[in-house]
Design an enzyme around this catalytic site. Sequence first.
Site, PDB file in Angstrom:
ATOM      1  CG  ASP A 296      11.900  31.388 -18.561  1.00  0.00           C
ATOM      2  OD1 ASP A 296      11.450  31.999 -19.544  1.00  0.00           O
ATOM      3  OD2 ASP A 296      11.956  31.890 -17.415  1.00  0.00           O
TER       4      ASP A 296
ATOM      5  NE  ARG B 224      10.111  37.944 -26.544  1.00  0.00           N
ATOM      6  CZ  ARG B 224      10.243  36.952 -25.676  1.00  0.00           C
ATOM      7  NH1 ARG B 224       9.187  36.466 -25.056  1.00  0.00           N
ATOM      8  NH2 ARG B 224      11.414  36.457 -25.402  1.00  0.00           N
TER       9      ARG B 224
ATOM     10  CG  ASP C  87       7.338  36.742 -18.907  1.00  0.00           C
ATOM     11  OD1 ASP C  87       7.243  37.958 -18.658  1.00  0.00           O
ATOM     12  OD2 ASP C  87       8.333  36.240 -19.474  1.00  0.00           O
TER      13      ASP C  87
ATOM     14  N   GLY D 217      10.802  41.342 -17.427  1.00  0.00           N
ATOM     15  CA  GLY D 217      11.511  41.763 -16.219  1.00  0.00           C
ATOM     16  C   GLY D 217      10.516  42.422 -15.300  1.00  0.00           C
TER      17      GLY D 217
ATOM     18  CG  ASP E 258       1.345  46.150 -10.162  1.00  0.00           C
ATOM     19  OD1 ASP E 258       0.611  45.366  -9.529  1.00  0.00           O
ATOM     20  OD2 ASP E 258       1.453  46.111 -11.407  1.00  0.00           O
TER      21      ASP E 258
ATOM     22  CD  GLU F 125      32.306  30.928 -12.218  1.00  0.00           C
ATOM     23  OE1 GLU F 125      32.112  32.131 -12.377  1.00  0.00           O
ATOM     24  OE2 GLU F 125      31.992  30.059 -13.070  1.00  0.00           O
TER      25      GLU F 125
END
Length: 725
Positions: free
Chosen positions: A366, A443, A478, A529, A534, A614
Amino acid sequence: MTILINDDKKLFTLQTRNTTYQMKVGDFDYLYHLYYGKRVDHQDMSYLLYDGPSHFAPYPYESENRGGSLTLMSQEFPTVGTGDLGSVALDIENADGTHVVNLKYKDYEIFDGKYSLAELPSFFSKGNDAKTLKITLVDVASDVEVELYYGVFEDKDVITRAVRISNLGVGSIQIHKAQSMSLDIVAGQYDLIHFHGRWASERNVERLPITHNVTTLGSDYGVSSAKENPGFIVAGKSTTEMTGDCFGFNLVYSGNFQATAERGTLGQNRVTLGLGDNQFSWRLEPGALFETPEAVMSFSSAGLTQLSHNFHNIIRENLCHSKYVNSPRPVLINNWEATYFDFTGKKLLQIAKSARDIGANMLVMDDGWFGERSDDTSSLGDWFVNEQKLGYTLNQLVQKVNNLGMEFGIWFEPEMVNEKSELYVNHPNWALNFPNQKPLLGRGQLVLDMSKKEVQEYLFERISDVLDSANISYVKWDMNRPITDWYSKDLSSGRQGELQHRYVLGLYKVLGALTRRYPDVLFEGCSSGGARFDLGMLAYEPQIWTSDNSDAINRLDIQYGTSFFYPLSTMGSHVSASPNHQNGRITSFETRANVAMAGTFGYELDVTKMSQAEKQQAKTATDFYKKVQELTFTGDYYRLHHSDDIVSWQIVAKDKSESLVTVVATDVVGNPPFVYIKLRGLDDNSRYLIGEKVYGGDALMNAGLKLPPFKGNYPSTRIYLKKVK
Ligand code: DGJ
């Protein structure tokens, strides 16, 4: 026949399997809307038209009996200056400064297949599954021609619409408003169901009555936005999931949009949808043409679930060209919530290795791998690998990940630039900025002028260079701030109103070029997010990160709201750490996994820190997801229950051979009762195996599935059903 024309009566009927849409050329060659709803055969619906007196309303000059006021008649495409005093779909300032477009019917054309748009994404036909009707209207005084396009998907019960506006005159005209569709529903009282929100809380469901006040939904954020999704529903007052009439509308567009819903003076309802008109204007020179984005609509007389199925089916099959639409998607591990900006190549490799052990098959790197980016204050725009930070070249890192048996994905935020970047130093005028004002920051970053050719070329080249340098299988695209400072140095003062739309056209150009050049790369959309969830983005990217809120319990609402229009195959959904990073909530691994499975499943946590127990649970969950991914992506989705204490959904294979039911208890009580959930969509006459027991489909749907009482913190369960032969 999908499209029926009665030339004598000038009647146009669009028939789909379960719906009928009818229009008619009436008095003085105006195009009236007659009906959209449950299928009717052999009926001219002209009798529905208002034929009472106009009273004091304005009516056409030609009308001898003072009837035919366009504000009282149902219009197919209401325009400014014609006496229609409701929300109009088209407002044009003519060369002489007047605002009037008096459109009269000219002709029609029918062709096989589905029309497409020159610069905008749209639904496409496959084989013989669609037909197109084009109706041309013209105003000979204003020299404006309008083509109304209808794409009819008979089996899917879906109709798409788009509009082309041409300037036939000798002077330039200015379009101030151009909606993709308008729909008049002659009578009845309806609710408006829309999907509003904010960052980390997208697509909340709100149901409001449609009143005599115009309700306007929309976004001025430059993206379709978390504030409001372009999809909305008009539903009968008593419509539920499984009963009643409802209409769904959506727009294949990723920028500013608006929708209106109002009840007219006589109780008729009007809905419009299209480009946002706030600050919008478009100069159309003589001979030029303007194309609106595509609107898509569907009707169900069997409640909201059927309406969702109609949209899910067409989105899955007729919108995105990506080969991943119909092929298995990777289970990915994304390092964002694991490391944020603080990672090295070595750390990523450790995460990849642990993630492989729990069944993941792709590592996504990322934000933070480029320029000098170690926090969110710099480097956006400098799409050059920071080898010092990674400790490897990109190719070396990708090879090492590949050697683990995993694919590799990478993050970009192409539309942005930081002032602290080489790109900004070299091209300060590529960022949107009012000439004599300090730019607004979001940001800490600025937005590139995507309408600019140089920007489009730079992004295509930089992203291609990165993708060509290593074996990259996935891109996360993004976009992390609303767009402001709408001023482009490339546009004259009279054309600044075009910028918002030109931005989106530029974005689509780059996305189109990249997705065509890299057909084997899976693209995932993201915008803080789910702020750009759309149909426009889904035309290029088969999946979108649904929300930055990865808390399983909040996600129940977010995924619920998203599901009304968008299929599970489009919803990025990951298991993250507990306590959750957004709200601190503690949930069990099982519940986090069960919720994340209702989408494109993955992980978003530091797998190296998971306990052995886990990890074991995670491996079981990943394996189970792989088994049900095809069912999840292709099956019919049912919202079974959504209350304050129980949320439940079900996926049923199209052939009803298998099904997955998930139940989450969001509140538990002492002395808890059993939970009974009525299932849907199964075969009445078949028996289904759950674990070791066999149940009748009719019993499960009519009496329900009986679950043991829930105890603990947000407990949940998933139940897999298989039809017994
Ligand atoms: C916002 C996205 O929604 C997150 O998933 C992450 O990619 C960050 N941006 C990175 O800056």
